[in-house]
Design an enzyme around this catalytic site. Structure first.
Site, PDB file in Angstrom:
ATOM      1  N   ASP A  44      -6.257  -1.245  -7.575  1.00 57.38           N
ATOM      2  CA  ASP A  44      -5.608   0.030  -7.887  1.00 57.38           C
ATOM      3  C   ASP A  44      -4.149  -0.029  -7.467  1.00 57.38           C
ATOM      4  O   ASP A  44      -3.828  -0.040  -6.283  1.00 57.38           O
ATOM      5  CB  ASP A  44      -6.310   1.168  -7.129  1.00 57.38           C
ATOM      6  CG  ASP A  44      -5.711   2.521  -7.452  1.00 57.38           C
ATOM      7  OD1 ASP A  44      -6.205   3.187  -8.380  1.00 57.38           O
ATOM      8  OD2 ASP A  44      -4.728   2.926  -6.784  1.00 57.38           O
ATOM      9  N   TYR A  49       4.443   2.201  -6.715  1.00 56.27           N
ATOM     10  CA  TYR A  49       4.200   1.356  -5.534  1.00 56.27           C
ATOM     11  C   TYR A  49       5.137   0.130  -5.516  1.00 56.27           C
ATOM     12  O   TYR A  49       5.269  -0.528  -4.484  1.00 56.27           O
ATOM     13  CB  TYR A  49       2.744   0.857  -5.473  1.00 56.27           C
ATOM     14  CG  TYR A  49       1.676   1.926  -5.390  1.00 56.27           C
ATOM     15  CD1 TYR A  49       1.997   3.257  -5.145  1.00 56.27           C
ATOM     16  CD2 TYR A  49       0.334   1.602  -5.563  1.00 56.27           C
ATOM     17  CE1 TYR A  49       1.012   4.234  -5.090  1.00 56.27           C
ATOM     18  CE2 TYR A  49      -0.660   2.573  -5.499  1.00 56.27           C
ATOM     19  CZ  TYR A  49      -0.314   3.890  -5.268  1.00 56.27           C
ATOM     20  OH  TYR A  49      -1.293   4.846  -5.219  1.00 56.27           O
ATOM     21  N   LYS A  74      -0.739   3.471 -12.718  1.00 64.22           N
ATOM     22  CA  LYS A  74      -0.509   4.917 -12.885  1.00 64.22           C
ATOM     23  C   LYS A  74       0.904   5.186 -13.385  1.00 64.22           C
ATOM     24  O   LYS A  74       1.847   4.475 -13.000  1.00 64.22           O
ATOM     25  CB  LYS A  74      -0.712   5.652 -11.543  1.00 64.22           C
ATOM     26  CG  LYS A  74      -1.981   5.260 -10.808  1.00 64.22           C
ATOM     27  CD  LYS A  74      -2.176   6.059  -9.531  1.00 64.22           C
ATOM     28  CE  LYS A  74      -3.288   5.474  -8.686  1.00 64.22           C
ATOM     29  NZ  LYS A  74      -2.852   4.370  -7.806  1.00 64.22           N
ATOM     30  N   ILE A 227     -11.247   3.373  -3.062  1.00 63.82           N
ATOM     31  CA  ILE A 227     -10.284   2.256  -3.126  1.00 63.82           C
ATOM     32  C   ILE A 227      -9.605   2.052  -1.772  1.00 63.82           C
ATOM     33  O   ILE A 227      -8.411   2.285  -1.622  1.00 63.82           O
ATOM     34  CB  ILE A 227      -9.231   2.511  -4.226  1.00 63.82           C
ATOM     35  CG1 ILE A 227      -8.821   3.996  -4.252  1.00 63.82           C
ATOM     36  CG2 ILE A 227      -9.731   2.068  -5.583  1.00 63.82           C
ATOM     37  CD1 ILE A 227      -7.666   4.313  -5.189  1.00 63.82           C
ATOM     38  N   SER A 230      -6.209  -2.290   2.890  1.00 62.14           N
ATOM     39  CA  SER A 230      -5.937  -2.962   4.156  1.00 62.14           C
ATOM     40  C   SER A 230      -5.176  -4.247   3.835  1.00 62.14           C
ATOM     41  O   SER A 230      -5.290  -4.766   2.726  1.00 62.14           O
ATOM     42  CB  SER A 230      -7.248  -3.297   4.884  1.00 62.14           C
ATOM     43  OG  SER A 230      -6.965  -4.077   6.028  1.00 62.14           O
ATOM     44  N   ARG A 235     -10.800  -6.940   7.592  1.00 59.19           N
ATOM     45  CA  ARG A 235     -11.078  -5.564   7.162  1.00 59.19           C
ATOM     46  C   ARG A 235     -11.280  -5.500   5.647  1.00 59.19           C
ATOM     47  O   ARG A 235     -12.140  -4.773   5.156  1.00 59.19           O
ATOM     48  CB  ARG A 235      -9.925  -4.642   7.567  1.00 59.19           C
ATOM     49  CG  ARG A 235      -9.850  -4.429   9.055  1.00 59.19           C
ATOM     50  CD  ARG A 235      -8.636  -3.588   9.393  1.00 59.19           C
ATOM     51  NE  ARG A 235      -8.605  -3.281  10.816  1.00 59.19           N
ATOM     52  CZ  ARG A 235      -7.617  -2.621  11.396  1.00 59.19           C
ATOM     53  NH1 ARG A 235      -6.577  -2.192  10.681  1.00 59.19           N
ATOM     54  NH2 ARG A 235      -7.663  -2.372  12.689  1.00 59.19           N
ATOM     55  N   SER A 238     -14.825  -6.746   5.123  1.00 59.32           N
ATOM     56  CA  SER A 238     -15.926  -5.878   5.584  1.00 59.32           C
ATOM     57  C   SER A 238     -15.954  -4.553   4.819  1.00 59.32           C
ATOM     58  O   SER A 238     -17.012  -3.957   4.640  1.00 59.32           O
ATOM     59  CB  SER A 238     -15.841  -5.647   7.097  1.00 59.32           C
ATOM     60  OG  SER A 238     -14.653  -4.962   7.421  1.00 59.32           O
TER      61      SER A 238
HETATM   62  P1  NAD Z   1      -7.013   4.519   3.135  1.00 57.95           P
HETATM   63  O1  NAD Z   1      -7.851   5.705   3.423  1.00 57.95           O
HETATM   64  O2  NAD Z   1      -7.540   3.436   2.273  1.00 57.95           O
HETATM   65  O3  NAD Z   1      -6.596   3.948   4.545  1.00 57.95           O
HETATM   66  C1  NAD Z   1      -5.811   2.805   4.649  1.00 57.95           C
HETATM   67  C2  NAD Z   1      -5.517   2.516   6.125  1.00 57.95           C
HETATM   68  O4  NAD Z   1      -6.743   2.472   6.861  1.00 57.95           O
HETATM   69  C3  NAD Z   1      -4.890   1.137   6.255  1.00 57.95           C
HETATM   70  O5  NAD Z   1      -3.494   1.255   6.338  1.00 57.95           O
HETATM   71  C4  NAD Z   1      -5.477   0.594   7.529  1.00 57.95           C
HETATM   72  O6  NAD Z   1      -4.588   0.876   8.567  1.00 57.95           O
HETATM   73  C5  NAD Z   1      -6.725   1.385   7.746  1.00 57.95           C
HETATM   74  N1  NAD Z   1      -7.937   0.571   7.523  1.00 57.95           N
HETATM   75  C6  NAD Z   1      -8.434   0.104   6.350  1.00 57.95           C
HETATM   76  N2  NAD Z   1      -9.592  -0.565   6.554  1.00 57.95           N
HETATM   77  C7  NAD Z   1      -9.828  -0.513   7.878  1.00 57.95           C
HETATM   78  C8  NAD Z   1     -10.866  -1.016   8.691  1.00 57.95           C
HETATM   79  N3  NAD Z   1     -11.893  -1.685   8.188  1.00 57.95           N
HETATM   80  N4  NAD Z   1     -10.787  -0.778  10.029  1.00 57.95           N
HETATM   81  C9  NAD Z   1      -9.756  -0.088  10.566  1.00 57.95           C
HETATM   82  N5  NAD Z   1      -8.744   0.423   9.832  1.00 57.95           N
HETATM   83  C10 NAD Z   1      -8.777   0.203   8.510  1.00 57.95           C
HETATM   84  O7  NAD Z   1      -5.592   5.070   2.602  1.00 57.95           O
HETATM   85  P2  NAD Z   1      -4.622   4.818   1.369  1.00 57.95           P
HETATM   86  O8  NAD Z   1      -4.081   3.445   1.344  1.00 57.95           O
HETATM   87  O9  NAD Z   1      -3.648   5.925   1.370  1.00 57.95           O
HETATM   88  O10 NAD Z   1      -5.560   5.023   0.103  1.00 57.95           O
HETATM   89  C11 NAD Z   1      -6.201   3.948  -0.550  1.00 57.95           C
HETATM   90  C12 NAD Z   1      -5.610   3.722  -1.915  1.00 57.95           C
HETATM   91  O11 NAD Z   1      -5.630   4.921  -2.682  1.00 57.95           O
HETATM   92  C13 NAD Z   1      -4.132   3.346  -1.902  1.00 57.95           C
HETATM   93  O12 NAD Z   1      -3.915   2.017  -1.498  1.00 57.95           O
HETATM   94  C14 NAD Z   1      -3.762   3.632  -3.329  1.00 57.95           C
HETATM   95  O13 NAD Z   1      -4.208   2.580  -4.172  1.00 57.95           O
HETATM   96  C15 NAD Z   1      -4.542   4.912  -3.588  1.00 57.95           C
HETATM   97  N6  NAD Z   1      -3.738   6.143  -3.411  1.00 57.95           N
HETATM   98  C16 NAD Z   1      -3.566   6.965  -4.483  1.00 57.95           C
HETATM   99  C17 NAD Z   1      -2.842   8.143  -4.348  1.00 57.95           C
HETATM  100  C18 NAD Z   1      -2.682   9.044  -5.537  1.00 57.95           C
HETATM  101  O14 NAD Z   1      -1.894   9.984  -5.462  1.00 57.95           O
HETATM  102  N7  NAD Z   1      -3.383   8.804  -6.613  1.00 57.95           N
HETATM  103  C19 NAD Z   1      -2.278   8.500  -3.121  1.00 57.95           C
HETATM  104  C20 NAD Z   1      -2.457   7.641  -2.038  1.00 57.95           C
HETATM  105  C21 NAD Z   1      -3.206   6.487  -2.189  1.00 57.95           C
END
Ligand code: NAD
Length: 272
Positions: A44, A49, A74, A227, A230, A235, A238
């Site tokens: 995604d 980005y 997007k 989605i 990390s 991570r 897993s």
């Molecule tokens: P997320 O909820 O996926 O959290 C990501 C953070 O969680 C990472 O930076 C990391 O620090 C932590 N993390 C991930 N796996 C972990 C683990 N196993 N243990 C401990 N910490 C861990 O947040 P996100 O990146 O904002 O959202 C995921 C995806 O959603 C984005 O990468 C993007 O592709 C999408 N997104 C879309 C929009 C939208 O407006 N459509 C907005 C934000 C994000």
């Protein structure tokens, strides 16, 4: 629990994908390549980005066939409108160096600009031309979806919205289900903030799982696709390993009860 979910248009989408928000382009290729090695089949990204190039390079270097990968990008806000959407898509496709994308999303509704219907019509043309396989939206509220469906007669197959245990989006999910729209969670881990919630940590230690696995399993058992992002290989690996265990009804209910409506991102009703 299936690893894929069926979309209204007949396509299927992997239930867990790899999000690349805030991953710099120069490390995106390596990170996405690792994710594909670990078994992710869905990526995604988004024009805003700035890492579509890195995603594309990873897709070109992997031995996994293109047909087995599901790539979402997007359309950014300042490109909404019929002609500008067609131009912006062409640019994304060129940056990705792909022949088609599996799903294209309108990133935000920008309801005050009144352009999302024209934008959607451009998406329909791109689909008819074979350049996108599925049409979805992101951050659309029920009102935006109702207007879109009434105006175009077509239901987007996915709505990607902020969704995690602190923002469970129950009413919105019900509305999606009543129209066959698949709910996709962005920020599925609450951008990391849900992983230190005591109830989630307790469940994780009881089951011998990580808090992230517990939260991702909660999404899957509610029928939401997710989605997680990390850049840490362990991570990344897993986070995909969530198909071999189950949360009991009482553990699910305990996580459901954590919803307090807390948003991390913008509210689509007030953004622009
Ligand atoms: P997320 O909820 O996926 O959290 C990501 C953070 O969680 C990472 O930076 C990391 O620090 C932590 N993390 C991930 N796996 C972990 C683990 N196993 N243990 C401990 N910490 C861990 O947040 P996100 O990146 O904002 O959202 C995921 C995806 O959603 C984005 O990468 C993007 O592709 C999408 N997104 C879309 C929009 C939208 O407006 N459509 C907005 C934000 C994000």
């Amino acid at each position: 629990m299936s690893r894929t979910v069926n979309l209204l248009d007949g396509n299927t989408i992997p239930a867990i994908g790899f999000g690349v928000y805030q991953i710099p382009d120069d490390i995106t290729e390596r990170t996405v390549s690792q994710a594909i090695e670990f078994g992710y089949r869905r990526i995604d990204t988004a024009a805003i980005y700035g890492n579509e190039g890195g995603v594309g390079r990873a897709i070109h270097t992997t031995s996994v066939p293109r047909s087995e990968l599901f790539v979402t990008t997007k359309l950014w806000n300042d490109e909404q409108g019929y002609d500008s959407t067609l131009r912006a898509f062409e640019k994304s496709l060129a940056t990705l160096e792909l022949d088609y994308v599996d799903m294209y999303l309108i990133h935000w509704p920008l309801a005050k600009e009144r352009k999302f219907v024209d934008t959607f019509r451009a998406f329909q043309k791109l689909k008819a031309d074979g350049l996108i396989r599925s049409i979805g939206v992101s951050n659309f509220t029920r009102a935006h979806l109702e207007e879109l469906i009434t105006e175009t007669g077509e239901v987007p197959v996915v709505n990607q919205i902020e969704l995690h245990p602190r923002l469970a989006q129950n009413e919105q999910r019900q509305f999606h289900a009543s129209h066959g729209i698949v709910t996709e969670a962005w920020g599925p881990l609450g951008q990391g903030s849900t992983l230190t919630i005591p109830e989630i940590m307790d469940t994780a230690s009881e089951l011998g799982k990580t808090p992230a696995q517990v939260v991702l399993r909660w999404h899957l058992q509610r029928g939401t696709i997710a989605i997680p992002k990390s850049t840490t290989p362990q991570r990344i690996e897993s986070n995909l390993d969530v198909f071999g265990f189950e949360l009991s009804e009482s553990r699910m209910a305990q996580i459901d009860a954590l919803d307090n409506g807390d948003r991390l991102g913008a509210d689509p009703d007030v953004m622009w």
